[in-house]
Design a protein around this motif. Structure first.
Motif, PDB file in Angstrom:
ATOM      1  N   ILE A  92       1.033  -1.030  -0.060  1.00 34.67           N
ATOM      2  CA  ILE A  92      -0.042   0.032   0.161  1.00 34.67           C
ATOM      3  C   ILE A  92       0.789   1.149  -0.166  1.00 34.67           C
ATOM      4  N   LYS A  93       1.830   1.233   0.808  1.00 36.69           N
ATOM      5  CA  LYS A  93       2.986   2.398   0.978  1.00 36.69           C
ATOM      6  C   LYS A  93       3.455   2.751  -0.357  1.00 36.69           C
ATOM      7  N   SER A  94       3.916   1.855  -1.209  1.00 33.98           N
ATOM      8  CA  SER A  94       4.570   2.285  -2.685  1.00 33.98           C
ATOM      9  C   SER A  94       3.501   2.129  -3.516  1.00 33.98           C
ATOM     10  N   GLU A  95       2.277   1.796  -3.303  1.00 31.25           N
ATOM     11  CA  GLU A  95       1.049   1.890  -4.313  1.00 31.25           C
ATOM     12  C   GLU A  95       1.117   0.577  -5.242  1.00 31.25           C
ATOM     13  N   LYS A  96       1.885  -0.322  -4.722  1.00 31.19           N
ATOM     14  CA  LYS A  96       2.146  -1.544  -5.827  1.00 31.19           C
ATOM     15  C   LYS A  96       1.053  -2.936  -5.544  1.00 31.19           C
ATOM     16  N   GLN A  97       0.696  -3.263  -6.773  1.00 31.74           N
ATOM     17  CA  GLN A  97       0.058  -4.580  -6.807  1.00 31.74           C
ATOM     18  C   GLN A  97       0.550  -5.334  -7.935  1.00 31.74           C
ATOM     19  N   TYR A 114       2.650 -12.177 -16.335  1.00 28.37           N
ATOM     20  CA  TYR A 114       2.344 -11.200 -15.302  1.00 28.37           C
ATOM     21  C   TYR A 114       0.689 -11.037 -15.034  1.00 28.37           C
ATOM     22  N   ARG A 115       0.215 -11.139 -14.091  1.00 34.40           N
ATOM     23  CA  ARG A 115      -0.918 -10.811 -13.408  1.00 34.40           C
ATOM     24  C   ARG A 115      -1.418  -9.379 -13.998  1.00 34.40           C
ATOM     25  N   GLY A 116      -2.685  -9.240 -14.447  1.00 32.82           N
ATOM     26  CA  GLY A 116      -3.275  -7.820 -14.525  1.00 32.82           C
ATOM     27  C   GLY A 116      -3.749  -7.466 -13.132  1.00 32.82           C
ATOM     28  N   THR A 117      -4.393  -6.248 -13.405  1.00 28.52           N
ATOM     29  CA  THR A 117      -4.948  -5.739 -12.050  1.00 28.52           C
ATOM     30  C   THR A 117      -6.040  -6.741 -11.153  1.00 28.52           C
ATOM     31  N   ASP A 118      -5.661  -6.925  -9.903  1.00 29.87           N
ATOM     32  CA  ASP A 118      -6.891  -7.687  -9.364  1.00 29.87           C
ATOM     33  C   ASP A 118      -7.748  -6.760  -8.805  1.00 29.87           C
ATOM     34  N   ASN A 119      -8.669  -6.961  -7.772  1.00 31.00           N
ATOM     35  CA  ASN A 119      -9.750  -5.876  -7.436  1.00 31.00           C
ATOM     36  C   ASN A 119      -9.528  -5.105  -6.289  1.00 31.00           C
ATOM     37  N   THR A 120      -8.088  -5.175  -6.001  1.00 33.68           N
ATOM     38  CA  THR A 120      -7.800  -4.413  -4.719  1.00 33.68           C
ATOM     39  C   THR A 120      -7.827  -2.840  -5.164  1.00 33.68           C
ATOM     40  N   ILE A 121      -7.941  -2.013  -4.209  1.00 32.41           N
ATOM     41  CA  ILE A 121      -8.297  -0.563  -4.317  1.00 32.41           C
ATOM     42  C   ILE A 121      -6.607   0.083  -4.778  1.00 32.41           C
ATOM     43  N   VAL A 122      -5.684  -0.477  -4.004  1.00 39.23           N
ATOM     44  CA  VAL A 122      -4.518  -0.058  -4.303  1.00 39.23           C
ATOM     45  C   VAL A 122      -3.781  -0.580  -5.757  1.00 39.23           C
ATOM     46  N   GLY A 123      -4.159  -1.701  -6.323  1.00 35.86           N
ATOM     47  CA  GLY A 123      -4.147  -2.238  -7.606  1.00 35.86           C
ATOM     48  C   GLY A 123      -4.627  -1.209  -8.660  1.00 35.86           C
ATOM     49  N   HIS A 135       7.609   5.336 -14.546  1.00 39.80           N
ATOM     50  CA  HIS A 135       8.022   4.153 -14.107  1.00 39.80           C
ATOM     51  C   HIS A 135       7.063   3.853 -12.825  1.00 39.80           C
ATOM     52  N   ILE A 136       6.122   2.879 -12.789  1.00 37.96           N
ATOM     53  CA  ILE A 136       5.536   2.568 -11.659  1.00 37.96           C
ATOM     54  C   ILE A 136       5.952   1.373 -10.814  1.00 37.96           C
ATOM     55  N   ALA A 137       5.756   1.378  -9.690  1.00 41.73           N
ATOM     56  CA  ALA A 137       6.316   0.111  -8.819  1.00 41.73           C
ATOM     57  C   ALA A 137       6.409  -1.201  -9.397  1.00 41.73           C
ATOM     58  N   SER A 138       5.114  -1.659  -9.940  1.00 41.86           N
ATOM     59  CA  SER A 138       5.042  -2.843 -10.325  1.00 41.86           C
ATOM     60  C   SER A 138       5.901  -3.317 -11.523  1.00 41.86           C
TER      61      SER A 138
END
Length: 360
Positions: A92-97, A114-123, A135-138
């Protein structure tokens, strides 16, 4: 496809674009508590372990996965493919899923899924971050994961792929991995994944990997046309409508190939044009500020996933409205101005389309 080709090994029938789509979906399977960090097991063995788990405690990202998983485990083609280095991290801190898995094939290759977005809000927050961050965290994690797998299997050629954000991660990782590893990559598969900021697509790293990228999008694609793309794409026929075509289970196949169309729909073109114009109308700093405020409002619900929000929609709606009401005037103005700008651009483009189709 599994009924038609499931009894043929990869040595009898070489890897194709539908195999890519299937393996890109494998990264969405519920492997938590099924595959240990350094374990290497077959798809069949993973399913046997999964069957023994309490299904009430397992989160399934899409109901069709429950049918695909055993179908793969029982097929001659996929049952004995080996699964390695499953990872699933939420920060959550680095906003990474970020989630990925490597599948070892009998043709001396590895497919990194590589998995796409799950249903987490941070994702979802991380996805939106692509609109103003290069350049995002994931993406960084995806590059590091590819480097690690290539070092682990120095004699194997590599295919990289994913669906949705996973497709974006596959392209990014292939572009920015170590030079010696880039030469080992056979193909990069982007299955309806978003593009990149201008800085990325103008980089030498991205340009170098372009010839190896295979992008597939449905006829009314929205996600797969977001941001900037330079690669060619293949339009796949989907049985769904609008945004629901992002569901890869709706993509049509015939034999070992997709059922393709000549071009995307007018609706897809309008959405693409609208979002590109909207992003040009607001600076990266304004986009970042808008998204921070928007997700601050969503986080006020204390829900960790979109499912939690929808299952308790009344309390969630109340929290959202209360938080919005308590925003200062400056932040309210940012929200209203940004959303109004999007709606006005969309309205203008729809009217222009209608006028072109009905010149009277």
């Amino acid at each position: 496809y599994l009924i038609w080709r499931g009894d043929l090994s990869f040595l009898e029938a070489p890897f194709n674009e539908i195999d890519n789509l299937i393996l890109s979906r494998v990264s969405y399977f519920p492997f938590d508590n099924t595959i240990e960090e350094n374990e290497c097991i077959t798809i069949k063995e993973a399913y046997e372990k999964f069957e023994k788990l309490d299904k009430q405690k397992i989160h399934i990202l899409q109901k069709e996965d429950i049918d695909l998983f055993p179908a793969l485990a029982k097929s001659e083609r996929f049952a004995n493919l080996k699964l390695k280095k499953y990872i699933n991290k939420i920060d959550i801190k680095s906003e990474k899923q970020f989630s990925a898995i490597t599948i070892i094939l009998p043709d001396n290759t590895a497919y990194i899924s590589y998995r796409g977005t799950d249903n987490t809000i941070v994702g979802w927050k991380e996805d939106f971050n692509m609109s103003f961050k290069s350049h995002i965290a994931s993406q960084i994690s995806a590059k590091e994961y590819l480097n690690m797998i290539a070092e682990l299997y120095p004699n194997k050629k590599i295919r990289v792929g994913g669906h949705s954000k996973g497709g974006n991660l596959a392209v990014y990782a292939a572009a920015f991995c170590l030079k010696k590893i880039k030469n080992k990559i056979i193909q990069v598969y982007n299955n309806d994944g978003p593009g990149f900021c201008k800085k990325i697509i103008e980089s030498n790293e991205y340009i170098e990997i372009l010839p190896k990228i295979h992008t597939f999008i449905p006829q009314s694609s929205v996600v797969g046309r977001l941001l900037n793309h330079e690669e060619k794409y293949t339009v796949v026929e989907s049985t769904q409508v609008g945004l629901l075509q992002h569901d890869l289970y709706s993509w049509q196949v015939l034999g070992g190939k997709f059922v393709t169309l000549e071009e995307v729909t007018n609706g897809s073109q309008i959405v693409d044009k609208t979002i590109k114009e909207w992003l040009k109308s607001i600076s990266p700093e304004e986009r970042g500020k808008f998204l921070d405020i928007l997700f601050e409002i969503l986080n006020s619900t204390d829900a960790k996933t979109l499912s939690e929000m929808s299952s308790n929609w009344f309390a969630s709606a109340k929290a959202v409205l209360t938080t919005y009401k308590n925003l200062d005037s400056e932040n309210k103005e940012i929200i209203i101005k940004t959303i109004t700008s999007l709606m006005n651009i969309a309205k203008r483009n729809v009217l222009a389309r209608d006028k072109k189709q009905n010149p009277k």
